[in-house]
Design a protein around this motif. Structure first.
Motif, short mmCIF file in Angstrom:
data_model
loop_
_atom_site.label_atom_id
_atom_site.label_comp_id
_atom_site.label_asym_id
_atom_site.label_seq_id
_atom_site.Cartn_x
_atom_site.Cartn_y
_atom_site.Cartn_z
N ASP A 24 0.82 -1.21 0.00
CA ASP A 24 0.00 0.00 0.00
C ASP A 24 0.85 1.26 0.00
O ASP A 24 0.47 2.29 -0.57
CB ASP A 24 -0.93 0.01 1.21
N SER A 25 2.02 1.18 0.67
CA SER A 25 2.88 2.37 0.76
C SER A 25 3.47 2.74 -0.59
O SER A 25 3.86 3.88 -0.82
CB SER A 25 4.01 2.12 1.77
N THR A 26 3.56 1.74 -1.50
CA THR A 26 4.13 2.00 -2.82
C THR A 26 3.06 2.08 -3.90
O THR A 26 3.37 2.05 -5.09
CB THR A 26 5.13 0.89 -3.19
N LYS A 27 1.81 2.17 -3.47
CA LYS A 27 0.72 2.25 -4.43
C LYS A 27 0.87 3.51 -5.27
O LYS A 27 1.09 4.60 -4.74
CB LYS A 27 -0.62 2.28 -3.68
N PRO A 28 0.80 3.36 -6.58
CA PRO A 28 1.01 4.55 -7.45
C PRO A 28 -0.11 5.58 -7.27
O PRO A 28 -1.20 5.27 -6.81
CB PRO A 28 0.99 3.94 -8.86
N GLU A 29 0.23 6.79 -7.65
CA GLU A 29 -0.77 7.85 -7.56
C GLU A 29 -1.88 7.59 -8.58
O GLU A 29 -1.72 6.86 -9.54
CB GLU A 29 -0.10 9.20 -7.85
N ALA A 30 -3.00 8.22 -8.34
CA ALA A 30 -4.13 8.08 -9.24
C ALA A 30 -3.74 8.57 -10.64
O ALA A 30 -2.92 9.49 -10.79
CB ALA A 30 -5.33 8.86 -8.73
N THR B 186 -3.76 10.32 -14.18
CA THR B 186 -4.24 11.60 -14.71
C THR B 186 -5.28 11.31 -15.79
O THR B 186 -5.43 10.17 -16.24
CB THR B 186 -3.08 12.39 -15.33
N GLN C 257 -3.58 9.83 -18.73
CA GLN C 257 -3.19 8.44 -18.53
C GLN C 257 -4.39 7.49 -18.65
O GLN C 257 -4.27 6.39 -19.17
CB GLN C 257 -2.53 8.27 -17.16
N ASP D 11 -3.70 -0.37 -10.80
CA ASP D 11 -2.78 0.08 -9.76
C ASP D 11 -1.57 -0.85 -9.61
O ASP D 11 -0.71 -0.60 -8.76
CB ASP D 11 -3.51 0.16 -8.42
N ARG E 162 1.42 -0.40 -14.65
CA ARG E 162 1.84 1.00 -14.83
C ARG E 162 3.10 1.07 -15.71
O ARG E 162 3.25 1.98 -16.54
CB ARG E 162 2.11 1.65 -13.47
#
Length: 633
Positions: free
Chosen positions: A491-497, A499, A502, A571, A576
């Protein structure tokens, strides 16, 4: 001048036909004649004991009630003697041919219509040939009898089974009871061997209540425990009887001792073996119960009393109400036997429910050994509720087996359905992509490991108004609304939402993957169920699980891979990375390589991948590329 009552007599026409069939038949199970003679002797002993208990006066009241079987091997003679009620002259004429009163005509007709030996065997077993079965092995039969209630005379009945018989007065000092002297045919000399007779008696008449002697040796030494009151029997006696019955070196895990008087009278003594006898793992656990009528064995391992899913039980059922000479064919259609079966099944299920409630640890041991066979009860619609209560499952949350009732008690707030997943093993749950959202939301899932489990869930469908739902077919909208309980390590390395740009590009990536995989997938779509895995395959048929689909295709011998919908986790770090590659070059060969690899890896998890060569080759290509990147860090 002939004595009063003596004379030569002719058998009735039907009896003559019957004797003709028996004397000239090739009936393979000729030894049952001894069972019939011993059963008749036992009945005679029961009758005199009843009269004595009723206070009636009888001849020689202190005489022991027993049956003696003796042989003269040199003369080829077998003798069966009882100290029972005996017969008067009129009773001798009337009773020695009881078959004449029921079924003789039907017997003769069906025997004459039998086209081969196997048909004749079943026809002979279908009617009460009783005493007359002795003529299968006898050239001549001599019956000497003296009545215990009219003791002035004894009588001798003699016949060679060829249409006539004679009755003459017997000796004045003849003892009470009946003696049957069988002059054996040349091809039946084996029945003058005491050891052969002992084996026959042990097989068919071992539990007759009266002592049976062959020579000086008592043969029936094992007590018919099922006829004794439960409170008077020790566990050691049950263990000993079980080992005698099954030849098992271990004692039983459990004992079910029951009886009923209505709607039909019977006694049953059933045992749960300590270990499963289904050694080959093919659901072949059914042995059947030994069926007795008044302590006389009628059928060894009868498979009609218990349904297949209770076939792991061993034991005996004894009824006073079934006819003694009932055949296997007649048993299958007998209304009384069906009533016995219904009652026995009810008693067994009730016993198992009490065991599960009061001794859950012992029930868990039972389930470990016999649960696989028990699951066959999914087709027993008459006992569906009892069957459902006795099922046990593993779950990720419980260290011990859980029942459906216990699972429902642990429902999440708002949960309405019972969720399950088919797995190859418990370890497989850690990598099953369909479980990720359930794990994250803290929703418990039942683990199924056997193909039969799919049929169990499909057949039950509902438990106490709660639907049985595969995790593949779960309502993802309801799950998504639940708060997270278990956070992933990533969870700590979950990518940002993503754009907006994207997201548009991601749609193109999904279309590219669909283009690469072609008709092998029905569609490629964004997943709401995945939290860690990059992709998973989902059955496009929302009414059939992947597990059931595989079973149905196996049954139809369809080895092709069914098209599935591919769901993609936006995610996932891997996805990604693919998105970035696609943004730079939508036709990059690496997207082809990754798409094929992800698809076949998902097939492998689903159990569909039969040819791993392409998968292995791509893995080696990936390792080669990644190792080059890694060494250049």
């Amino acid at each position: 001048m002939a004595a009063k009552g003596a004379g030569n007599f002719k058998f009735k026409a039907e009896i003559r036909q019957l004797l003709e069939i028996l004397v000239h038949s090739l009936y393979s199970n000729k030894e049952i004649f001894l069972r019939e003679l011993v059963s008749n002797a036992s009945d005679a002993l029961d009758k005199i004991r009843f009269r004595q208990l009723a206070g009636e006066e009888v001849l020689s009241p202190d005489t022991e009630l027993d049956i003696h079987v003796s042989t003269d091997k040199d003369a080829n003679i077998l003798t069966v003697t009882d100290t029972g009620i005996g017969m008067t002259r009129d009773e001798l004429v009337e009773n020695i041919g009881t078959i004449a009163h029921s079924g003789t005509a039907d017997f003769v007709r069906q025997a004459q219509e039998a086209k081969d030996k196997s048909q004749l065997d079943s026809v002979i077993g279908q009617f009460g040939v009783g005493f007359y079965s002795v003529f299968m092995v006898a050239d001549e039969v001599i019956v000497t009898t003296r009545s215990a209630t009219a003791p002035d005379e004894s009588w001798v009945w003699k016949s060679n089974g060829e249409g006539t018989f004679t009755i003459t007065p017997g000796a004045e000092d003849a003892p009470r009871g009946t003696t049957i002297e069988v002059h054996l045919k040349d091809d039946a000399k084996e029945y003058a061997d005491p050891d052969r007779l002992k084996r026959i008696i042990e097989r068919h008449s071992n539990f007759i209540s009266h002592p049976i002697f062959v020579g000086e040796d008592r043969v029936n030494t094992v007590e018919a425990l099922w006829r004794e009151p439960k409170f008077s029997i020790k566990q050691e006696q049950y263990d000993e009887f079980y080992k005698f019955l099954t030849f098992d070196s271990e004692g039983p895990a459990d004992v079910i001792h029951t009886s009923a008087d209505a709607p039909i009278q019977f006694n049953a003594l059933l045992f749960v073996p300590s270990k499963s006898m289904d050694l080959l793992g093919g659901y072949q656990g059914q042995h059947g119960l030994d069926l007795y009528v008044r302590r006389v064995l009628i059928q060894h391992e009868n498979k009609d009393i218990l349904p297949e899913y209770l076939g792991f039980l061993r034991g005996v059922v004894d009824s006073e109400d079934l006819p003694l000479n009932i055949s296997r064919e007649t048993l299958q259609e007998n209304v009384l036997l069906r009533k016995i079966s219904q009652s026995v099944v009810k008693h067994v299920l009730s016993h198992l429910k009490k065991k599960a409630e009061n001794e859950p640890e012992k029930y868990a041991e039972f389930w470990k050994e016999h649960g696989k066979i028990f699951k066959l009860g999914y087709s027993d619609f008459a006992h569906r509720e009892d069957f459902a209560e006795l099922l046990r499952f593993e779950t990720p949350a419980m260290p011990e087996l859980t029942s459906l009732a216990s699972y429902v008690e642990r429902f999440k707030e708002g949960q309405k359905d019972i969720y399950y997943v088919t797995l190859s093993s418990r370890d497989a749950a850690q990598t099953n992509p369909h479980l990720e959202i359930f794990r994250k939301k803290g929703v418990e899932v039942l683990f199924l490991y056997e193909p039969i489990d799919e049929f169990v869930m499909d057949s039950l469908a509902v438990y106490k108004e709660h639907r049985m739902v595969s995790v593949e077919l779960a309502d993802l909208a309801w799950l998504d609304e639940l708060p997270d309980e278990n956070k992933s390590d990533d969870d700590s390395t979950k990518p940002e939402a993503m754009t907006e740009e994207q997201e548009k590009t991601f749609t193109g990536l999904l279309e590219r993957i669909k283009e690469i995989l072609g008709e092998r997938v029905t569609e490629v779509r964004v997943s709401k169920r995945l939290k860690d895995s990059p992709v998973c395959l989902v059955s496009p048929d929302s009414h059939m699980t992947s597990g059931m689909q595989k079973i149905m295709r196996m049954m139809s011998k369809d080895e092709s891979i069914p098209p599935k919908a591919m769901e993609v986790n936006p995610d996932s770090p891997l996805i990604r990375n693919l998105l970035e590659i696609y943004q730079k070059d939508s036709q990059d060969d690496y997207i082809n390589l990754a798409s094929e690899q992800l698809y076949e890896a998902a097939l492998l998890q689903e159990g569909y991948l039969t040819d791993p060569h392409g998968l292995v080759s791509r893995i080696q290509d990936h390792l080669t590329r990644s190792s080059s990147w890694y060494k250049g860090r």
